[in-house]
Motif scaffolding. Structure first.
Motif, PDB file in Angstrom:
ATOM      1  N   ARG A 169       0.785  -1.165   0.134  1.00 40.94           N
ATOM      2  CA  ARG A 169      -0.084   0.056  -0.111  1.00 40.94           C
ATOM      3  C   ARG A 169       0.864   1.243   0.101  1.00 40.94           C
ATOM      4  O   ARG A 169       0.511   2.123  -0.652  1.00 40.94           O
ATOM      5  N   LEU A 170       1.879   1.213   0.984  1.00 39.83           N
ATOM      6  CA  LEU A 170       2.807   2.430   0.927  1.00 39.83           C
ATOM      7  C   LEU A 170       3.391   2.671  -0.440  1.00 39.83           C
ATOM      8  O   LEU A 170       3.606   3.701  -0.923  1.00 39.83           O
ATOM      9  N   LYS A 171       3.943   1.605  -1.270  1.00 42.82           N
ATOM     10  CA  LYS A 171       4.585   1.630  -2.457  1.00 42.82           C
ATOM     11  C   LYS A 171       3.542   2.258  -3.369  1.00 42.82           C
ATOM     12  O   LYS A 171       3.860   3.171  -4.391  1.00 42.82           O
TER      13      LYS A 171
ATOM     14  N   ARG B  73       1.485   6.565  -6.715  1.00 39.39           N
ATOM     15  CA  ARG B  73       0.379   7.442  -7.261  1.00 39.39           C
ATOM     16  C   ARG B  73       0.838   8.907  -6.841  1.00 39.39           C
ATOM     17  O   ARG B  73       0.477   9.664  -7.726  1.00 39.39           O
ATOM     18  N   ALA B  74       1.461   9.347  -5.573  1.00 41.66           N
ATOM     19  CA  ALA B  74       1.933  10.625  -5.591  1.00 41.66           C
ATOM     20  C   ALA B  74       2.912  10.874  -6.658  1.00 41.66           C
ATOM     21  O   ALA B  74       2.992  12.284  -7.137  1.00 41.66           O
TER      22      ALA B  74
ATOM     23  N   ALA C  93       2.509  14.031  -9.282  1.00 45.75           N
ATOM     24  CA  ALA C  93       3.566  15.042  -9.249  1.00 45.75           C
ATOM     25  C   ALA C  93       4.050  15.332 -10.847  1.00 45.75           C
ATOM     26  O   ALA C  93       4.175  16.384 -11.016  1.00 45.75           O
ATOM     27  N   ALA C  94       3.988  14.178 -11.456  1.00 45.35           N
ATOM     28  CA  ALA C  94       4.526  14.145 -12.675  1.00 45.35           C
ATOM     29  C   ALA C  94       3.649  14.919 -13.679  1.00 45.35           C
ATOM     30  O   ALA C  94       3.968  15.702 -14.773  1.00 45.35           O
ATOM     31  N   SER C  95       2.222  14.484 -13.397  1.00 44.49           N
ATOM     32  CA  SER C  95       1.352  15.002 -14.382  1.00 44.49           C
ATOM     33  C   SER C  95       1.091  16.748 -14.016  1.00 44.49           C
ATOM     34  O   SER C  95       1.015  17.249 -14.946  1.00 44.49           O
TER      35      SER C  95
ATOM     36  N   GLN D 282       2.198   8.028 -17.542  1.00 44.73           N
ATOM     37  CA  GLN D 282       2.595   7.011 -16.772  1.00 44.73           C
ATOM     38  C   GLN D 282       3.786   6.120 -17.295  1.00 44.73           C
ATOM     39  O   GLN D 282       4.300   5.529 -16.300  1.00 44.73           O
ATOM     40  N   GLN D 283       3.581   5.813 -18.411  1.00 44.08           N
ATOM     41  CA  GLN D 283       4.845   5.004 -19.081  1.00 44.08           C
ATOM     42  C   GLN D 283       6.212   5.504 -18.791  1.00 44.08           C
ATOM     43  O   GLN D 283       7.144   4.932 -18.571  1.00 44.08           O
ATOM     44  N   THR D 284       6.165   6.895 -19.021  1.00 46.44           N
ATOM     45  CA  THR D 284       7.390   7.609 -18.650  1.00 46.44           C
ATOM     46  C   THR D 284       7.825   7.767 -17.305  1.00 46.44           C
ATOM     47  O   THR D 284       9.035   7.793 -17.051  1.00 46.44           O
ATOM     48  N   THR D 285       6.924   7.937 -16.445  1.00 48.69           N
ATOM     49  CA  THR D 285       7.143   8.038 -14.927  1.00 48.69           C
ATOM     50  C   THR D 285       7.295   6.945 -14.174  1.00 48.69           C
ATOM     51  O   THR D 285       7.826   6.950 -12.882  1.00 48.69           O
ATOM     52  N   SER D 286       6.547   5.799 -14.479  1.00 47.42           N
ATOM     53  CA  SER D 286       6.445   4.639 -13.727  1.00 47.42           C
ATOM     54  C   SER D 286       7.730   3.655 -13.832  1.00 47.42           C
ATOM     55  O   SER D 286       7.844   2.570 -14.460  1.00 47.42           O
ATOM     56  N   ALA D 287       8.925   4.307 -13.517  1.00 44.85           N
ATOM     57  CA  ALA D 287      10.248   3.450 -13.673  1.00 44.85           C
ATOM     58  C   ALA D 287      10.377   2.284 -12.757  1.00 44.85           C
ATOM     59  O   ALA D 287      11.130   1.243 -12.981  1.00 44.85           O
ATOM     60  N   ASP D 288       9.772   2.489 -11.266  1.00 44.78           N
ATOM     61  CA  ASP D 288       9.918   1.486 -10.515  1.00 44.78           C
ATOM     62  C   ASP D 288       8.800   0.262 -10.483  1.00 44.78           C
ATOM     63  O   ASP D 288       8.901  -0.542  -9.836  1.00 44.78           O
ATOM     64  N   SER D 289       7.767   0.479 -11.186  1.00 44.78           N
ATOM     65  CA  SER D 289       6.892  -0.500 -11.389  1.00 44.78           C
ATOM     66  C   SER D 289       7.315  -1.848 -12.384  1.00 44.78           C
ATOM     67  O   SER D 289       8.028  -1.561 -13.079  1.00 44.78           O
ATOM     68  N   LYS D 290       6.801  -2.836 -12.044  1.00 45.23           N
ATOM     69  CA  LYS D 290       7.344  -4.033 -12.571  1.00 45.23           C
ATOM     70  C   LYS D 290       6.060  -4.588 -13.242  1.00 45.23           C
ATOM     71  O   LYS D 290       4.907  -4.633 -13.076  1.00 45.23           O
TER      72      LYS D 290
END
Length: 362
Positions: A160-162, A167-168, A172-174, A224-232
């Motif tokens: 949940r924290l991740k 989301r935060a 911020a990126a948007s 989201q594709q450019t900013t979600s570098a940590d997602s798998k």
């Protein structure tokens, strides 16, 4: 006869008087009568003496016969007394032998009783030890389950924290794209834009051709594709995902991955403790422990199946495997008792034939 003698005595006494008073004829007649009487007396005397002698001879013969019979009876009496003495001696000898045998038998029974009591005490101590181990195992299992629950809760909280952080970060990126002049995108109808979607630190970026229409229609997705570098990326479904949890656990067991198989069976048994699937999973937990040569723990696990589901089909198998575990621990006496228990309680099961064969070889 007495009357005749008395008459003769009277006549003799009165004969002088009669001689004096009677005539000559009367005297002759009296003499004749006396002569007849004397003859009769002599005849009677000879007859009486002969009879008496005969009687005496007969009496002598009877006395001799009685003497012989008495002697015979005395001999029989002496023989009987001798037999009685021998019987008394034999009775005393038998009483002595019976007493000795009774004492020996009592000593053997006492020794056997003490041995049985010792064996019973050892078995009770063994049962108490197993119960203590079972209790410790249950407490350990409960502690492990609680630790797993806490770990799952911690992982869920971390997730949940991740997610909140992602989301935060996306928000911020948007905002930065909308407010910064350097983030404004100018795309013509004829030109294309290349957006690099980073999947992980070790994976090269994917080149995605984007038209102006696609930018206008899906700006949030591109951001989201450019900013979600940590997602798998989500893993692709495999063929094993359609299998049931029990089938997956059995596959692990067949692959001899007993530790992971034990965990999988344990999860199934915890979720469904009273159903057929849960009982089978609990039995397989014992099999995993048995294959890992953890026979004490396997015995306790089998005992759970036996005590909680004694009428289930797996109870006979659990009892048989429990006896085999005791054999592996070199406790053949307890194993023999459990095999006999299978014959008494599960006589119609396939395990009964195996137990009978085991008993014949022990």
């Amino acid at each position: 006869m007495k009357k005749t003698l008395r008459n003769i005595f009277i006549v003799s006494a009165l004969s002088p008087l009669l001689i004096q008073c009677a005539s000559q004829d009367e005297v002759q007649r009296l003499q004749y009568q006396l002569h007849v009487v004397n003859k009769k007396l002599e005849d009677m005397k000879s007859t009486t003496v002969g009879d008496i002698q005969k009687r005496q001879a007969a009496s002598s013969n009877q006395l001799d016969q009685l003497d012989r019979e008495i002697l015979n009876l005395k001999g029989q009496l002496e023989e009987t007394n001798h037999l009685n003495r021998r019987l008394k001696e034999q009775n005393k000898e038998l009483e002595t032998n019976i007493s000795v045998v009774a004492k020996e038998e009592a000593a053997r029974r006492e020794e056997a009783l003490l041995k049985i009591q010792d064996e019973q005490r050892l078995k009770e101590e063994r049962i108490a030890e197993l119960n203590a181990k079972l209790k410790a195992q249950q407490e350990s299992l409960q502690a492990i389950q609680q630790a797993r629950v806490r770990d799952a809760e911690r992982r869920a909280q971390d997730a949940r924290l991740k997610a909140d952080a992602a989301r935060a970060k996306a928000l911020a990126a948007s905002k930065s794209v909308g407010t910064s002049s350097r983030g404004i995108i100018h795309i013509s109808a004829e030109n294309f834009k290349q957006v690099f979607a980073t999947t992980s630190a070790n994976t090269p970026a994917t080149v995605v051709p984007v038209t102006a229409k696609s930018v206008k229609a899906e700006p949030q997705t591109q951001i989201q594709q450019t900013t979600s570098a940590d997602s798998k990326p989500a893993p692709a479904p495999t063929a094993s995902s359609s299998q049931s949890p029990l089938a997956k656990a059995e596959q692990l067991f067949n692959n001899k991955d007993y530790r992971n198989a034990y965990s999988a069976f344990e999860s199934i048994a915890t979720t469904n403790p009273t159903g057929d699937v849960g009982i089978s999973a609990g039995y397989m937990m014992g099999e995993c422990l048995f294959e890992q040569k953890e026979y004490d723990k396997a015995i306790l696990q089998y005992q759970k199946i036996i005590s909680q589901n004694g009428t289930h089909a797996k109870a006979a198998s659990a009892t048989y495997r429990q006896a085999m575990a005791f054999e592996q621990l070199a406790d053949n006496e307890t194993a023999r008792m459990i095999y006999k228990k299978i014959l008494n309680h599960y006589g119609s099961s396939p395990e009964a034939a195996k137990a009978k064969e085991k008993l014949g070889n022990m």
